[in-house]
Design a protein around this motif. Sequence first.
Motif, PDB file in Angstrom:
ATOM      1  N   GLU A  43      -6.441   8.103   3.472  1.00 21.76           N
ATOM      2  CA  GLU A  43      -7.587   8.453   2.627  1.00 21.76           C
ATOM      3  C   GLU A  43      -7.321   8.230   1.142  1.00 21.76           C
ATOM      4  O   GLU A  43      -8.201   7.784   0.400  1.00 21.76           O
ATOM      5  CB  GLU A  43      -7.950   9.930   2.879  1.00 21.76           C
ATOM      6  CG  GLU A  43      -9.321  10.309   2.356  1.00 21.76           C
ATOM      7  CD  GLU A  43      -9.698  11.724   2.764  1.00 21.76           C
ATOM      8  OE1 GLU A  43     -10.311  12.409   1.936  1.00 21.76           O
ATOM      9  OE2 GLU A  43      -9.360  12.126   3.891  1.00 21.76           O
ATOM     10  N   ASN A  44      -6.090   8.551   0.702  1.00 21.83           N
ATOM     11  CA  ASN A  44      -5.782   8.449  -0.731  1.00 21.83           C
ATOM     12  C   ASN A  44      -4.879   7.257  -1.037  1.00 21.83           C
ATOM     13  O   ASN A  44      -4.080   7.298  -1.960  1.00 21.83           O
ATOM     14  CB  ASN A  44      -5.102   9.733  -1.205  1.00 21.83           C
ATOM     15  CG  ASN A  44      -5.993  10.944  -1.054  1.00 21.83           C
ATOM     16  OD1 ASN A  44      -7.158  10.895  -1.429  1.00 21.83           O
ATOM     17  ND2 ASN A  44      -5.450  12.025  -0.498  1.00 21.83           N
TER      18      ASN A  44
ATOM     19  N   ILE B 299       0.848  -1.193   0.000  1.00 20.18           N
ATOM     20  CA  ILE B 299       0.000   0.000   0.000  1.00 20.18           C
ATOM     21  C   ILE B 299       0.882   1.240   0.000  1.00 20.18           C
ATOM     22  O   ILE B 299       1.804   1.366   0.806  1.00 20.18           O
ATOM     23  CB  ILE B 299      -0.926   0.012   1.232  1.00 20.18           C
ATOM     24  CG1 ILE B 299      -1.882  -1.201   1.175  1.00 20.18           C
ATOM     25  CG2 ILE B 299      -1.732   1.310   1.301  1.00 20.18           C
ATOM     26  CD1 ILE B 299      -2.694  -1.405   2.437  1.00 20.18           C
ATOM     27  N   TYR B 300       0.610   2.131  -0.948  1.00 23.12           N
ATOM     28  CA  TYR B 300       1.277   3.428  -0.994  1.00 23.12           C
ATOM     29  C   TYR B 300       0.307   4.500  -0.485  1.00 23.12           C
ATOM     30  O   TYR B 300      -0.908   4.396  -0.690  1.00 23.12           O
ATOM     31  CB  TYR B 300       1.726   3.757  -2.413  1.00 23.12           C
ATOM     32  CG  TYR B 300       2.768   2.802  -2.961  1.00 23.12           C
ATOM     33  CD1 TYR B 300       4.085   2.840  -2.517  1.00 23.12           C
ATOM     34  CD2 TYR B 300       2.426   1.841  -3.907  1.00 23.12           C
ATOM     35  CE1 TYR B 300       5.048   1.964  -3.011  1.00 23.12           C
ATOM     36  CE2 TYR B 300       3.375   0.956  -4.406  1.00 23.12           C
ATOM     37  CZ  TYR B 300       4.678   1.024  -3.956  1.00 23.12           C
ATOM     38  OH  TYR B 300       5.623   0.152  -4.432  1.00 23.12           O
ATOM     39  N   ASN B 301       0.827   5.517   0.167  1.00 18.08           N
ATOM     40  CA  ASN B 301       0.015   6.609   0.723  1.00 18.08           C
ATOM     41  C   ASN B 301      -1.107   6.083   1.625  1.00 18.08           C
ATOM     42  O   ASN B 301      -2.295   6.332   1.366  1.00 18.08           O
ATOM     43  CB  ASN B 301      -0.618   7.460  -0.391  1.00 18.08           C
ATOM     44  CG  ASN B 301       0.396   8.006  -1.352  1.00 18.08           C
ATOM     45  OD1 ASN B 301       1.481   8.413  -0.950  1.00 18.08           O
ATOM     46  ND2 ASN B 301       0.044   8.011  -2.635  1.00 18.08           N
ATOM     47  N   PRO B 302      -0.767   5.327   2.663  1.00 13.26           N
ATOM     48  CA  PRO B 302      -1.819   4.785   3.548  1.00 13.26           C
ATOM     49  C   PRO B 302      -2.725   5.895   4.058  1.00 13.26           C
ATOM     50  O   PRO B 302      -2.278   6.997   4.373  1.00 13.26           O
ATOM     51  CB  PRO B 302      -1.014   4.156   4.698  1.00 13.26           C
ATOM     52  CG  PRO B 302       0.353   3.932   4.149  1.00 13.26           C
ATOM     53  CD  PRO B 302       0.587   5.015   3.149  1.00 13.26           C
TER      54      PRO B 302
END
Length: 232
Positions: free
Chosen positions: A18-19, A13-16
Motif C-alpha cells: 500500500e505504501n 520498489i521499497y515497502n511493496p
Amino acid sequence: MGELVEIRDICKIYNPGENEVKALDHVSLTICENEFVAIIGQSGSGKSTLMNMLGCLDVPTSGEYFLHGQDVSHMSDNELSDVRNKEIGFIFQGFNLIAGLTAIENVELPLIYRGVGKRERLRLADTALNKVGLEKRKDHKPAEMSGGQQQRVAIARAIAQAPPIILADEPTGNLDSASSREIMEILKTLHEEGRTVILITHDNDIAAQAKRVIKIIDGKIVQDSQNSSALE
C-alpha cells in the motif's frame, strides 16, 4: 568502445504494497567503455538508488543488469562483493577514511581484502598516491589533512588496483571550490587514461564537466544527452 554497463527495464520498489515507493521506474541505460557520464538529480530523484544498482551495492526488484556482459542482477551478496572488488573503484562524498590509519595505510586496506601481497600492495598504494599529488602526505592521518587532500586519498584508494569503472558519489559535495576543481581535474585525467567514470551529483556545474549527462526525476530518466562543451 564496447558496452560496459547495460541496464534493462529496472525497477526498484521499497515497502511493496500500500505504501510502496518506486525509487526506480523502468529504467534502461547503456554506458560504454571509457565514457565520462554524470547522473544528475535532486534529493529523492532516484539517483542514489541507481548508483547502488550500478555499483552492485543493491539488486533490482525487477529488470536486468549486465556488467561486462555478465548478468549481475540476481547475484548473491558474496558474488556481488567479488564483482565490486574486481570492477569498481568507489569515491564517496564523506571520504570514508579510517581515522587511525595513515594515507598509505588507507589506500592499502582494500588491497589487503583482495589478497594482494605486501610488497605489491605498497607499490600500488604508493603509485596511486603519487598520481593524485600526495607523495609528501603518505604518512599523514586524515585529521592532519584538508578535505581536498582526504578526498584525494579516497581517489587513490579507488584507483590503486586499476578498476575499469570509477563510481564517484557526490565527490565534491564536502569541498570548497578550489578543492572541487582539483578533484574534477583528477577524474578527467583518469577518464583520459581510459577509465570509465560515472559521476553522481545534484550540481549542474559539476555535471556539465562530464561528456554525457543523464538526468533522473522521480525514478525515471528524463534526459540523456552528450555535453558538447565537454567534448572539445
